[in-house]
Motif scaffolding. Structure first.
Motif, PDB file in Angstrom:
ATOM      1  N   ASN A 244       0.825  -1.210   0.000  1.00  0.00           N
ATOM      2  CA  ASN A 244       0.000   0.000   0.000  1.00  0.00           C
ATOM      3  C   ASN A 244       0.862   1.265   0.000  1.00  0.00           C
ATOM      4  O   ASN A 244       0.529   2.256  -0.657  1.00  0.00           O
ATOM      5  N   GLU A 245       1.962   1.220   0.738  1.00  0.00           N
ATOM      6  CA  GLU A 245       2.871   2.369   0.751  1.00  0.00           C
ATOM      7  C   GLU A 245       3.457   2.608  -0.639  1.00  0.00           C
ATOM      8  O   GLU A 245       3.557   3.751  -1.094  1.00  0.00           O
ATOM      9  N   ASN A 246       3.827   1.521  -1.307  1.00  0.00           N
ATOM     10  CA  ASN A 246       4.393   1.653  -2.654  1.00  0.00           C
ATOM     11  C   ASN A 246       3.351   2.159  -3.650  1.00  0.00           C
ATOM     12  O   ASN A 246       3.648   2.994  -4.509  1.00  0.00           O
ATOM     13  N   SER A 248       0.726   3.968  -2.989  1.00  0.00           N
ATOM     14  CA  SER A 248       0.338   5.348  -2.685  1.00  0.00           C
ATOM     15  C   SER A 248       1.326   6.364  -3.245  1.00  0.00           C
ATOM     16  O   SER A 248       0.996   7.540  -3.421  1.00  0.00           O
ATOM     17  N   LYS A 249       2.526   5.917  -3.546  1.00  0.00           N
ATOM     18  CA  LYS A 249       3.515   6.828  -4.122  1.00  0.00           C
ATOM     19  C   LYS A 249       3.137   7.275  -5.524  1.00  0.00           C
ATOM     20  O   LYS A 249       3.684   8.221  -6.056  1.00  0.00           O
ATOM     21  N   ASN A 250       2.188   6.568  -6.123  1.00  0.00           N
ATOM     22  CA  ASN A 250       1.769   6.910  -7.492  1.00  0.00           C
ATOM     23  C   ASN A 250       0.263   7.099  -7.564  1.00  0.00           C
ATOM     24  O   ASN A 250      -0.407   6.543  -8.412  1.00  0.00           O
ATOM     25  N   ASP A 251      -0.266   7.869  -6.607  1.00  0.00           N
ATOM     26  CA  ASP A 251      -1.688   8.209  -6.566  1.00  0.00           C
ATOM     27  C   ASP A 251      -2.584   6.989  -6.507  1.00  0.00           C
ATOM     28  O   ASP A 251      -3.697   6.979  -7.040  1.00  0.00           O
ATOM     29  N   LEU A 255       2.756   1.259  -9.523  1.00  0.00           N
ATOM     30  CA  LEU A 255       3.940   1.664 -10.267  1.00  0.00           C
ATOM     31  C   LEU A 255       3.777   1.164 -11.696  1.00  0.00           C
ATOM     32  O   LEU A 255       3.854  -0.026 -11.962  1.00  0.00           O
ATOM     33  N   GLU A 583      11.625  -7.501  -4.711  1.00  0.00           N
ATOM     34  CA  GLU A 583      11.062  -6.150  -4.752  1.00  0.00           C
ATOM     35  C   GLU A 583      10.888  -5.667  -6.191  1.00  0.00           C
ATOM     36  O   GLU A 583       9.896  -4.999  -6.526  1.00  0.00           O
ATOM     37  N   THR A 599       5.781  -9.145  -2.832  1.00  0.00           N
ATOM     38  CA  THR A 599       6.079  -8.329  -1.654  1.00  0.00           C
ATOM     39  C   THR A 599       6.167  -9.193  -0.405  1.00  0.00           C
ATOM     40  O   THR A 599       7.022  -8.965   0.468  1.00  0.00           O
TER      41      THR A 599
END
Length: 634
Positions: A244-246, A248-251, A255, A583, A599
Motif C-alpha cells: 500500500n505504501e508503494n 500510494s507513491k503513485n496516486d 507503479l 522487490e 512483496t
C-alpha cells in the motif's frame, strides 16, 4: 506460456521463506515448501521455572492474561505441571519479609541482606504481586513486582509479569519495554517473546512481531500449529502495508511499467502488423502528427525490446498532440480517425501497465471519435473478469458488427470463453479466427491447448504436430507443447521442446516467445534439483540459475524470471540479492495478487536476513533444518 507456468508453480507451492520450523512448517530458502506434519504431536509448553524459587500457592510463578492468546493455554502437560508445583509448594518454606508500619516492604533493610536472602524475599514480593494480579488490582501488582526487581534485578520473570499487567491495562508500549528487559536477561524467555510479539502486532510493528514469533518457533516452546498462523498473519499484514505504501507513491494506481517483452509479443501477436500500420489516414490537411503515429505503430510491430519501449513513448506523445489538434479541428474526419487510433493504442498500453481507469477513459474517447473493432476489443479486455462478462461480450459483439471478418475479435473472445470453461464456444471462435487468417499461429496453438484441456491428449499432440508442419520455423509450437508436457509430468520431453523453442527463438528477427523457453526449462530443473531431500542436484540447480539470469538480462521487465531467480538466490543464502529481485518483481507484477505475493516473499526474506544476523538464532536454524532434512521433510 512458461512465464505463467512458473508463477502458478510458485503460488501452488508456497515457499516458506521464513527460516523457522514450527510444528507445521518446514522453513528454508527457495523451492522448499510448507509441508504439513499432520501426525506430529504438539509440543507442550516448557516449564522454565528456576530451581529453588519460593512458591506460595499461586498457580503460576509467572502470571498470564487472556491477551496472551490461546497459545499460552494449549500445553498438554498443564495439569501435570500444576501438580508438580503444588507438591513443590507444600515443601517450600515461606519467609515473611521485613515491612514498614504501613505494611509496605522495608526495602532499605532488605537491600542490606546477602544476595541469596534478597532473591528469596524478591520471590515473596513477586508472589504477593501475583495475588494482586489475580484480583485484577494491577496498580498494586505493579508496585510489588517493582519491589521484587529492586531486590533482584536479574530475574526475567519479574519484568515479564510487569508486562502482563500492562497487557491488562492496554499500555502496549510498556509491554514492549518490560518484555524487552526480560529478554535482555533471558533471550529465549517464551512468555516475554509471545507478549512482545502480540504487542508489536497490535501496534503495527509486524516485522518485530515476526522476529519474536520466529524465535519462539525455533525454540519449540509452543505448539507450532498455534505459532504458524500468527507468523503468517503478521507476514501478510506487513506485505500489505508495504504494498500500500508503494502504491500510494503513485496516486494509488501502482507503479506503472510495461509488461515483459514476452507478454507484449504474445498479446500483439494475433494482430496483422501490415493492416495495423496501414490504418493511419494520411489525407488530412490538418493532421501534422500522422508520421508520429505511423512511427509508433511500426515500432510496436517490429516486436523488439527497443521497439516496445519507444512505441509506448510515441503513443503517449501522439495522444497529447492529437488532443491539441482536435481542439481546433474537431470536424475533420481523417484527423478524428487518427486521433481515435492514437487514443486506442495509448489506452491499451495503459491497460497493459495496469492503469485501468485511464485505459478505459482513452478507449471510450477513441470510440466517441471513430469506433473500430480494436477499440471495442481493447475496451472489452479491460472488463475481462467474470463479474463483467456480459459487458465484455457486448463490446465484442459491437466489434463484430463493425467488421465481422476481423480475426482478433474472435480470438480474444475465444480466450474469454476458454477462461469461463465454455469450451464449445471457445473452439468455435478459435476456429473462426483460424479460418479468417490461416497464417497466424495463435488460433492453432489455442485449439491444441483446448483439446488438452478437454482431456483429449492424443488429439492435442496430433494437432501440435500438424501445426509444427505448417509453421516449422516458429518457436510457439514447441514452447506451448512443452507447457503441456510439463503439466503431464513428462519433464525430459518438455526440456527437449524448450531447447528446440529457444534455438528457433534465437534466429528470429522479432520476439515471438521471448524468454518463455528459458523460464520453462529453469522451472523444471529447479524442481528436479530439490526432489531428493538428502542432497541438492547442483548441476541442475546451477543450470537453472544460469537460465534465469540470462532471462532477466534479455527481458529485464519479466517479473516471473526475477521471482524465480530470487528464490534460487535465497537458497544460495544470497539474501540481499533475493530481496532486491523480489522487490523488483513486485513492481513489475501486473495484478495485485502477484504484487502482494512478491512483496510477501521480499518481507519474509528480510526477516530471514535478520534472523541470520544473530549467531545464536542462526545456529538454531541450522540445527532445526538439519533435523528436518534427516527426516526427509525438506
Amino acid at each position: 506460456m512458461a512465464e505463467n507456468s512458473l508463477l502458478k508453480f510458485i503460488a501452488k507451492n508456497k515457499v516458506a521463506i521464513l527460516a523457522t520450523v514450527s510444528a507445521g512448517t518446514a522453513a528454508v530458502g527457495a523451492y522448499v515448501y510448507y509441508q504439513q506434519l499432520k501426525q506430529q504431536q504438539s509440543k507442550g509448553t516448557k516449564d522454565h521455572r528456576r530451581q529453588g524459587e519460593v512458591f506460595t500457592g499461586q498457580n503460576e510463578d509467572e502470571v498470564g492474561s487472556k491477551d496472551d492468546g490461546s497459545v499460552l493455554n494449549g500445553s498438554k502437560k498443564k495439569k501435570k505441571n500444576k501438580r508438580k508445583r503444588k507438591n513443590r509448594a507444600k515443601s517450600t518454606k515461606v519467609f515473611e519479609y521485613p515491612s514498614l508500619p504501613n505494611g509496605e516492604p522495608d526495602i532499605v533493610q532488605l537491600e542490606g541482606l546477602a544476595p541469596s536472602q534478597r532473591r528469596a524475599y524478591a520471590v515473596q514480593l513477586k508472589n504477593k504481586g501475583n495475588h494482586f494480579f489475580t484480583s485484577k488490582n494491577f496498580n498494586e501488582s505493579l508496585k510489588y513486582y517493582q519491589y521484587a526487581i529492586e531486590l533482584d534485578p536479574n530475574d526475567p520473570v519479574f519484568y515479564s509479569n510487569i508486562s502482563a499487567c500492562y497487557i491488562s491495562t492496554g499500555d502496549l508500549d510498556k509491554v514492549i519495554e518490560f518484555t524487552t528487559k526480560a529478554l535482555e536477561i533471558k533471550p529465549d524467555h517464551s512468555k516475554a517473546l509471545l507478549r512482545r510479539a502480540s504487542a508489536n502486532e497490535s501496534l503495527g510493528n509486524f516485522t518485530d512481531a515476526m522476529f519474536d514469533l520466529s524465535v519462539l518457533s525455533l525454540n519449540g516452546d509452543f505448539d507450532g500449529v498455534s505459532i504458524e498462523p500468527m507468523l503468517e498473519r503478521n507476514l501478510n499484514k506487513q506485505a500489505m502495508k508495504v504494498l500500500n505504501e508503494n502504491l500510494s507513491k503513485n496516486d494509488g494506481r501502482g507503479l506503472q511499467v510495461l509488461p515483459s517483452n514476452t507478454s507484449l509479443a504474445s498479446f500483439f501477436g494475433i494482430f496483422d502488423p501490415d493492416l495495423e500500420i496501414s490504418s493511419v489516414n494520411t489525407t488530412s490537411h490538418f493532421d501534422t502528427k500522422y508520421d508520429l503515429l505511423s512511427d509508433a505503430l511500426q515500432r510496436l510491430y517490429s516486436a523488439t525490446d527497443e521497439g516496445y519501449v519507444v512505441a509506448d513513448d510515441l503513443f503517449t506523445r501522439a495522444t497529447d498532440a492529437y488532443h491539441y489538434l482536435l481542439s481546433a479541428n474537431k470536424a475533420d474526419d481523417p484527423l478524428r480517425e487518427n486521433a481515435a487510433l492514437a487514443f486506442c493504442y495509448t489506452g491499451i498500453f495503459h491497460f497493459l501497465k495496469n492503469d485501468l481507469l485511464d485505459a478505459q477513459a482513452l478507449l471510450q474517447e477513441s470510440i466517441n471519435l471513430h469506433p473500430t473493432s480494436n477499440s471495442y476489443i481493447f475496451l472489452a479486455l479491460t472488463l475481462a473478469d467474470k463479474e463483467n462478462s456480459q459487458q465484455f461480450f457486448k463490446f465484442f459483439q459491437k466489434a463484430i458488427d463493425i467488421d465481422p471478418d476481423y480475426p482478433p475479435t474472435y480470438y480474444h473472445r475465444g480466450q474469454m470463453y476458454f477462461i469461463l470453461q465454455d469450451y464449445i464456444n471457445a473452439k468455435a471462435d478459435f476456429q473462426k479466427a483460424q479460418s479468417l487468417n490461416t497464417e497466424n499461429i495463435y488460433p492453432y496453438i489455442q485449439l491444441a491447448c483446448l483439446l488438452y484441456k478437454q482431456g483429449k491428449l492424443t488429439e492435442s499432440e496430433a494437432f501440435f504436430n500438424e501445426t509444427k508442419l505448417k509453421f516449422p520455423t516458429l518457436p510457439e509450437v514447441p514452447t506451448f507443447f512443452a507447457e503441456i508436457l510439463t503439466d503431464k509430468g513428462d519433464f525430459d520431453a518438455a526440456i527437449k521442446q524448450y531447447d528446440i523453442a529457444n534455438r528457433l527463438e534465437e534466429v528470429q528477427k522479432k520476439i515471438h516467445v521471448g524468454i518463455g523457453p528459458l523460464i520453462g526449462k529453469a522451472t523444471i530443473l529447479a524442481r528436479q534439483s530439490s526432489q531428493d531431500p538428502s542432497q541438492l542436484d547442483e548441476e541442475k540447480f546451477n543450470i537453472a540459475i544460469k537460465l534465469l539470469t540470462k532471462a532477466c538480462e534479455l527481458d529485464p521487465r519479466s517479473e516471473q524470471a526475477k521471482i524465480g531467480l530470487a528464490q534460487l538466490k535465497l537458497q544460495m543464502e544470497k539474501i540481499d540479492d533475493a530481496i532486491e529481485l523480489f522487490e523488483d518483481s513486485a513492481i513489475l507484477a501486473r495484478t495485485m495478487d502477484e504484487k502482494l505475493q512478491a512483496t510477501t516473499f521480499a518481507e519474509a526474506a528480510k526477516i530471514q536476513k535478520r534472523l541470520r544476523a544473530d549467531p545464536i538464532i542462526s545456529a538454531k536454524m541450522e540445527l532445526t533444518l538439519a533435523r528436518y532434512r534427516a527426516k526427509g521433510m525438506i
